[in-house]
Enzyme design. Structure first.
Site, mmCIF file in Angstrom:
data_model
loop_
_atom_site.group_PDB
_atom_site.id
_atom_site.type_symbol
_atom_site.label_atom_id
_atom_site.label_comp_id
_atom_site.label_asym_id
_atom_site.label_seq_id
_atom_site.Cartn_x
_atom_site.Cartn_y
_atom_site.Cartn_z
ATOM 1 N N SER A 185 0.922 -1.017 0.012
ATOM 2 C CA SER A 185 0.051 0.115 0.018
ATOM 3 C C SER A 185 0.931 1.304 0.208
ATOM 4 O O SER A 185 1.896 1.258 0.681
ATOM 5 C CB SER A 185 -0.969 0.054 1.278
ATOM 6 O OG SER A 185 -1.707 1.224 1.474
ATOM 7 N N GLY A 186 0.606 2.041 -0.908
ATOM 8 C CA GLY A 186 1.326 3.438 -0.910
ATOM 9 C C GLY A 186 2.621 3.257 -1.856
ATOM 10 O O GLY A 186 3.394 4.280 -2.008
ATOM 11 N N THR A 190 -1.700 2.564 -7.833
ATOM 12 C CA THR A 190 -2.699 3.127 -8.368
ATOM 13 C C THR A 190 -2.346 4.180 -9.291
ATOM 14 O O THR A 190 -2.717 4.413 -10.635
ATOM 15 C CB THR A 190 -3.527 3.898 -7.446
ATOM 16 O OG1 THR A 190 -4.143 2.784 -6.341
ATOM 17 C CG2 THR A 190 -4.944 4.461 -8.039
ATOM 18 N N ASN A 235 -1.107 5.773 3.057
ATOM 19 C CA ASN A 235 -1.290 6.411 1.905
ATOM 20 C C ASN A 235 -2.487 7.442 1.899
ATOM 21 O O ASN A 235 -3.629 6.950 2.311
ATOM 22 C CB ASN A 235 -1.393 5.348 0.658
ATOM 23 C CG ASN A 235 -1.859 5.735 -0.651
ATOM 24 O OD1 ASN A 235 -1.722 7.085 -0.829
ATOM 25 N ND2 ASN A 235 -2.005 4.893 -1.433
ATOM 26 N N SER A 238 -5.335 5.783 -0.512
ATOM 27 C CA SER A 238 -5.176 4.504 -0.720
ATOM 28 C C SER A 238 -6.482 3.918 -1.149
ATOM 29 O O SER A 238 -7.688 4.132 -0.795
ATOM 30 C CB SER A 238 -5.081 3.946 0.789
ATOM 31 O OG SER A 238 -4.824 2.392 0.782
ATOM 32 N N SER A 239 -6.310 2.838 -2.115
ATOM 33 C CA SER A 239 -7.524 2.109 -2.905
ATOM 34 C C SER A 239 -7.853 1.218 -1.813
ATOM 35 O O SER A 239 -7.184 0.295 -1.419
ATOM 36 C CB SER A 239 -7.098 1.608 -4.165
ATOM 37 O OG SER A 239 -6.252 2.052 -4.772
ATOM 38 N N GLY A 465 -1.888 -4.269 -2.079
ATOM 39 C CA GLY A 465 -0.766 -5.109 -1.839
ATOM 40 C C GLY A 465 -0.688 -6.056 -0.832
ATOM 41 O O GLY A 465 -1.729 -5.673 0.047
ATOM 42 N N GLU A 467 -0.243 -7.023 2.750
ATOM 43 C CA GLU A 467 -0.184 -6.119 3.874
ATOM 44 C C GLU A 467 0.116 -7.022 5.306
ATOM 45 O O GLU A 467 -0.236 -8.127 5.521
ATOM 46 C CB GLU A 467 -1.817 -5.685 4.131
ATOM 47 C CG GLU A 467 -2.124 -4.696 3.140
ATOM 48 C CD GLU A 467 -3.257 -3.945 3.268
ATOM 49 O OE1 GLU A 467 -3.993 -4.355 4.132
ATOM 50 O OE2 GLU A 467 -3.985 -3.223 2.579
#
Ligand SMILES: Nc1ncnc2c1ncn2[C@@H]1O[C@H](COP(=O)(O)OP(=O)(O)O)[C@@H](O)[C@H]1O
Ligand SMILES: [Mg+2]
Length: 1153
Positions: A185-186, A190, A235, A238-239, A465, A467
């Protein structure tokens, strides 16, 4: 992953501009290797790029000790020494070139590149992207142009290169593509997916329709991000859902539309989020950006702190303008094709979710002593019900109680406060997640492609992603499962295909063991004893079910599994591990060990919503909300439990995997360089962890362990044939024999090479690099040779041309000079000739002239002499006066000759002809004139003699008229051609004039009709006028009775005007008897004749001329006195003239013209 393809992968020579990675490049023997040498400064770069171009195939997984070192262990040919420094370079664009290959060197290479601003690096054609956390100037339209149609390996590593490569493979080779973007993540997944989409949009076709489709596809992002993204610690955007978007293209590569699939929205965020994070963006955007009117309509307040589900602390994000983003989302929805009603409905449901969080429950005790919950403050509830058009009591009942089936009977039991809150939150989560699904479907409806069109697909996968948190729950479990599956694709496609190719090609190959993470996948997804299956089982099982029973079951089933651990299994093995607390289990994922806390697993997997709530939702009259809860329809009550979240997710991951397997994958692996989102900060430890779990080192090793390069024999020979004496410039035998012959000539150790059925395999990149270096040197030599030959040829041809031209010019010049000289000589010769001839002629002339003079002199002398002689001889014979007689004689002869000539040549006898021949000698001029006059008079006499007496009289009359009027009266010339007839009345023929006959018996001279002017009024009356030799008679025309008879002797004179009129005044003598009334004023049509005849008759009878006055003014004498007559010239007109106008008693004006 070698990327990408499960097909044969001939390697494309660098010079070929096909720009496709080897795996996709068709064997292209026709592709000529252009011998373009890079400038010295760019040489290294070009070599590095070349190596990058190589397809490096894995042979064994990283953990096979020694495999990776195989290539370095091989004895190196001396020629390779020089290249070592290049390969050792730390910051190479392709990590395959790293030497030595260690975790440390890999990390260093990434760090150095990152610090230089090169965030993209390749491993073969896998792109590694390190998040820069700052905007870099590498996404400009110029960059798009630079990478558009580029050769993947000839340009700096860039995400655009992989996007371009994928797009072109799709368009030109008809291969469906997918772009797999992974990373934590981050890490920039995206952003990467958006970059890929925007690049493809920028390069794929133009036109109104295409632009619309592109816009719709691109605009789906802000909408989905608003509803599906949130700020997390890691993020800011973040999605919180997985997204897979298939973009569909037609055969020309123009986008037709697409399909978006979404995976597992993190719906728990709707009701709860960690301190420092936020709920989904849309809530903040709506409150910040919605107009007062909109908020009023949605019954919302602008203050975020009012809402239980939103942050209690400050809600705004630095650098993020929620209000502006809300407008962008609204615009995007417009572009996609949302109607205003749909947008409104969407916002209403969003508002309902937000407001649900504010519905407070409180407890009270029922009569039965049971605790029950109720809503003490119903305002929020009422507002919700107004929005969704539902009876508030229905919703209150659904929130506070529950219908339970007991022995075929439905019983309403009230809920406790905690149960009530659980139900409320479950409802909010469900509404939101179903709304999100609806949103995705709605977007799909807009962007979907009409069926029937043949299409190619490019899928872009941007999924959460891997985690690992301090506390990992159900969400992390499924997310990591999904990542595990993606890693499985990566491993399988890369390793399996690679090895299959060696076997296919007949290369001696020891099958390589590689770590297959399917064992982990199986641990999770196995249908009977997988963790997900057991979780489902627990959820469905009747009886006491909780997380502990679930964990116990897991410990039982997976005790022996290598990748599973829990407190219980550790205890069994007598291992003490403080890091593994109770109520947890640990899985050894490919990316690391993750400890999951089982708390909430059952509840989240069940994802249950009380039926009363779904029925209440269905009962609302809000069409959108109602459509989200189809199971609420009491008609369709199903006792079957809905599929659990885990099984749903498993099924959708399986579909996704099938989808990805069917496409050619392209990898973008994102790395997060620091935890603080700081620009350009590279935390080595953090990156190292990611390098490890992404398996980058293994990735490189795998690529280098196998044969680094492969190429079809034909292409290989085509590219390197210049290195062998036998193969250059042409090889007549088979392609394989050619390649063998070529390589035999080169100092390459045999173990570096392997000959497959159709392809040549080269083990280490160094060998290929050496080959390439040799090739470049040889190409340089050949280029020099070609240059040399060309320059020689060019100089020769130029020289020959110059020589030919020089000869031509010289010839022309000489010719010209010769011609010029010749002309000069000719001119000189002619001049000389002329002078000579002139001189000769003049001499001759002089001679002739003197001759003539001599002759003349001699003749004169002789004439004088002879004359003298003759005179002397004849003097005695001559008399005096002889010369006069001679002269006379001569004159007479001449005159005679003149007369005879005149007689023979007399002019015509016509009277009017006055021609006469001129006198031949001057002395005859007088005579000639005389003769001319005589002749004329004679002609006239002759003419007169032949005239009749009448004609003679007529001519005399005319002559007389001429004497009287010529040049005096304008009428005269008009009268000239009119013959004088005299008798105009026809007296003899007309018996009417019988009486006048008598009057005229004594010789009528003239008879005509005249008009007599009344002396008193000036008006005219017609009269007949008869002129006889004695009288002038005026008679009335009617009776033909003579009225006035004047003796000619009474006429004193006549006056006429100067003009062309017929007016005349007949002045009478005072003694006259006929005209007692005085003078007569008459108008005659034959005035000239009348006056002339009057004159002649008077002359004949009285031998006196008639006095004629031609004047403009005259006086008449009348009985009543004298009258002055004035002639006035008037303009010519149709009026008959003359007109007499009496002006007073003594004046009369006669208008004439
Ligand atoms: N290529 C890039 N250039 C600049 N900033 C980037 C880039 N990629 C990511 N970022 C920054 O990193 C943040 C997180 O990226 P994002 O793609 O949302 O991560 P992920 O989807 O992997 O969680 C973005 O909001 C952006 O600020
Ligand atoms: Mg994301």
């Amino acid at each position: 992953m070698a990327v990408g393809s499960r097909r044969a992968r001939p390697w494309v020579p660098l010079g070929c501009s096909a720009g496709v990675r080897g795996s996709r490049a068709a064997p292209s023997p026709s592709c000529p290797p252009p011998p373009r040498l890079p400038p010295p400064g760019r040489r290294e770069e070009a070599e590095a790029e070349f190596i990058r171009a190589a397809r490096i195939g894995p042979r064994c997984p990283s953990f096979l000790a020694g495999c990776g070192g195989q290539s370095s262990a091989a004895p190196e040919p001396p020629a390779m020494e020089a290249t070592a420094s290049l390969l050792d370079a730390a910051a190479v664009g392709d990590l395959v070139l790293l030497d030595p290959l260690t975790e440390e060197s890999l990390l260093r290479a990434l760090q150095e590149r990152f610090q230089r601003g090169d965030i993209y690096t390749y491993i073969g054609n896998v792109v590694i992207s390190v998040n820069p956390y700052r905007s870099l100037p590498i996404y400009t339209p110029e960059k798009v142009q630079e990478y558009h149609g580029c050769n993947f390996f000839a340009v700096k590593p860039h995400i655009y290169a992989i996007a371009d490569d994928a797009y072109r493979s799709l368009r030109d080779r008809d291969q469906d593509q997918c772009i797999l973007i992974t990373g934590e993540s981050g890490a920039g997944k995206t952003e990467a997916s958006k970059l890929v989409m925007s690049y493809v949009a920028a390069v794929c076709g133009k036109g109104e329709e295409v632009t619309k489709v592109k816009e719709q596809l691109l605009q789906s992002n802000p909408v989905l991000e608003a509803f599906g993204n949130a700020k997390t610690i890691r993020n800011d955007n973040s999605s919180r859902f997985g997204k897979y978007m298939d973009v569909e293209f037609d055969f020309k590569g123009e986008p037709l539309g697409g399909v978006i699939s979404n995976y597992l929205l993190e719906k728990s965020r709707v009701i709860r989020h960690v301190q420092g994070e936020r709920n989904f963006h849309i809530f903040y955007q709506l409150l910040a950006g919605g107009s007062a009117e909109l908020l009023q309509r949605l019954r919302l307040r602008q203050d975020c702190r009012h809402y239980g589900y939103l942050n209690r602390e400050s809600s705004s994000l630095p650098g993020v303008d929620d209000a502006a983003n809300f407008r962008a989302v609204q615009d995007a929805m417009g572009v996609i094709g949302f109607s205003t009603d749909e947008v409104m409905a969407l916002l209403e449901v969003t508002a309902v979710v937000l407001k649900l969080g504010n519905v407070q429950l409180s407890s009270h005790f029922q009569a039965s002593g049971m605790e029950a919950c109720s809503i003490p403050e119903p305002r929020e509830l009422e507002e919700i019900c107004q929005l969704i058009r539902l009876d508030p009591s229905a919703l209150e009942q659904a929130l506070c109680s529950r219908t339970v089936k007991a022995r075929d009977e439905m019983v309403l039991t009230s809920l406790s406060v905690s149960q009530g809150y659980y139900g409320r939150d479950a409802l909010a989560k469900n509404i939101y997640s179903r709304l999100f699904d609806w949103l995705v479907n709605r977007i799909n409806t807009s962007i979907q492609v009409k069926p029937g069109k043949q299409r190619k697909v490019m899928g872009v996968l941007d999924i959460y992603g891997f985690e690992i948190f301090q506390d990992n729950g159900f969400e992390q479990f499924v997310i990591n499962y999904c990542n595990e599956k993606l890693q499985q694709i990566f491993i399988l496609l890369t390793l399996k295909e690679e090895q299959e190719e060696y076997v296919r090609e007949g290369i001696q190959w020891t099958p390589v063991e590689f770590f297959d993470n399917s064992i982990i996948c199986n641990l999770i997804e196995n249908g009977t004893c997988g963790i997900l299956a057991m979780l489902d089982e627990e959820c469905l099982r009747p009886g006491v079910v909780n997380e502990d029973t679930f964990l116990g079951k897991l410990n039982q089933a997976c005790a022996a599994h290598r990748h599973y651990e829990s407190k219980e299994t550790q205890n069994a093995k007598r291992v003490t591990d403080a890091s593994l607390p109770p109520r947890c289990f640990r899985i050894h994922h490919y990316a690391g060990k993750v400890t999951y806390n089982v708390t909430g697993f059952i509840e989240k997997n069940n994802d249950l919503l009380f039926r009363d709530l779904s029925q209440a939702m269905w009962a609302s009259r809000h069409p959108l909300l109602r459509s989200l809860f189809p199971e609420g329809d009491p008609q369709k009550v199903s006792l079957k439990l809905p599929p659990t979240a885990g099984s749903q997710f498993k099924a959708s991951v399986a579909t996704l995997m099938r989808n990805l397997y069917s496409k050619n994958p392209n990898y973008i692996r994102c790395i997060k360089p620091n935890e603080t989102k700081a620009p350009m900060l590279f935390t080595r430890e953090l990156v190292l962890v990611q390098i490890r779990y992404l398996g980058l080192l293994e990735n490189v090793r795998v690529r280098r362990a196998g044969y680094a390069f492969r190429q079809l024999y034909g292409s290989f020979l085509e590219r390197y044939k210049m290195l062998g004496k036998k193969t250059w410039p042409r090889w007549a035998g088979s392609e394989r024999a050619g390649a063998e012959a070529l390589l035999a000539e080169l100092p390459i150790p045999a173990e570096e090479l392997a000959y497959g059925h159709t392809k040549l395999f080269i083990r280490s990149p160094r060998t290929l690099f050496d080959l390439e270096r040799r090739r470049q040197e040889r190409v340089a030599e050949l280029a020099t040779l070609i240059q040399k030959m060309f320059r020689g040829w060019r100089c020769r041809t130029q020289f020959q041309l110059m020589r030919k031209s020089q000869i031509l010019i010289a010839a022309w010049f000489r010719g010209h000079a010769q011609k010029h000289r010749y002309r000069q000589m000719r001119r000189s010769a002619l001049l000389l000739q002329a002078y000579a001839r002139g001189w000769k002629s003049r001499r001759l002339l002089r001679e002739l002239k003197s001759q003539r003079r001599r002759h003349r002199a001699a003749s004169t002398i002789s004439a004088y002499w002879r004359g003298y002689q003759v005179r002397k001889t004849y003097r005695k014979y001559f008399r005096s006066g002889a010369s006069a007689r001679l002269a006379n004689f001569i004159y007479r002869r001449l005159v005679q000759k003149f007369f005879v000539g005149l007689r023979n040549n007399l002019p015509p006898l016509a009277v009017t002809d006055r021609t006469w021949p001129p006198a031949p000698y001057r002395f005859l001029a007088g005579t000639n004139q005389e003769l001319k006059d005589i002749f004329h008079r004679w002609k006239c006499k002759k003419y007169r003699e032949q005239l009749t007496p009448q004609r003679r009289a007529l001519l005399q009359a005319k002559l007389c008229a001429s004497e009287l009027f010529k040049d005096k009266k304008t009428l005269y010339p008009k009268s000239l051609p009119q013959p004088f007839q005299g008798e105009y009345l026809g007296l003899t023929q007309n018996p009417k004039y019988q009486k006048l006959h008598a009057v005229a018996k004594d010789k009528l001279v003239m008879a005509e009709a005249v008009r007599k002017v009344n002396r008193a009024s000036g008006k005219t009356v017609p009269r007949l006028l008869l002129l006889t030799t004695e009288h002038l008679v005026l008679a009335e025309p009617k009776g033909a009775q003579p009225k006035t008879v004047l003796s000619l002797g009474d006429i004193r004179s006549v006056s006429v005007t100067r003009f062309s009129d017929g007016f005349l005044a007949l002045h009478l003598k005072e003694s006259s008897t006929g005209g007692t009334k005085g003078d007569f004023l008459l108008v005659s049509d034959h005035l000239i004749e009348l006056v002339t005849r009057l004159h002649q008759t008077l002359m004949d009878t009285t031998a006196q001329a008639l006095p004629l006055h031609i004047a403009d003014q005259f006086s008449t004498r009348f009985q009543k006195g004298d009258m002055a007559v004035t002639v006035v010239e008037s303009a010519k007109g149709s009026r008959e003239v003359p007109v007499c106008k009496k002006k007073g008693s003594h004046k009369m004006e006669v208008l004439v013209h």
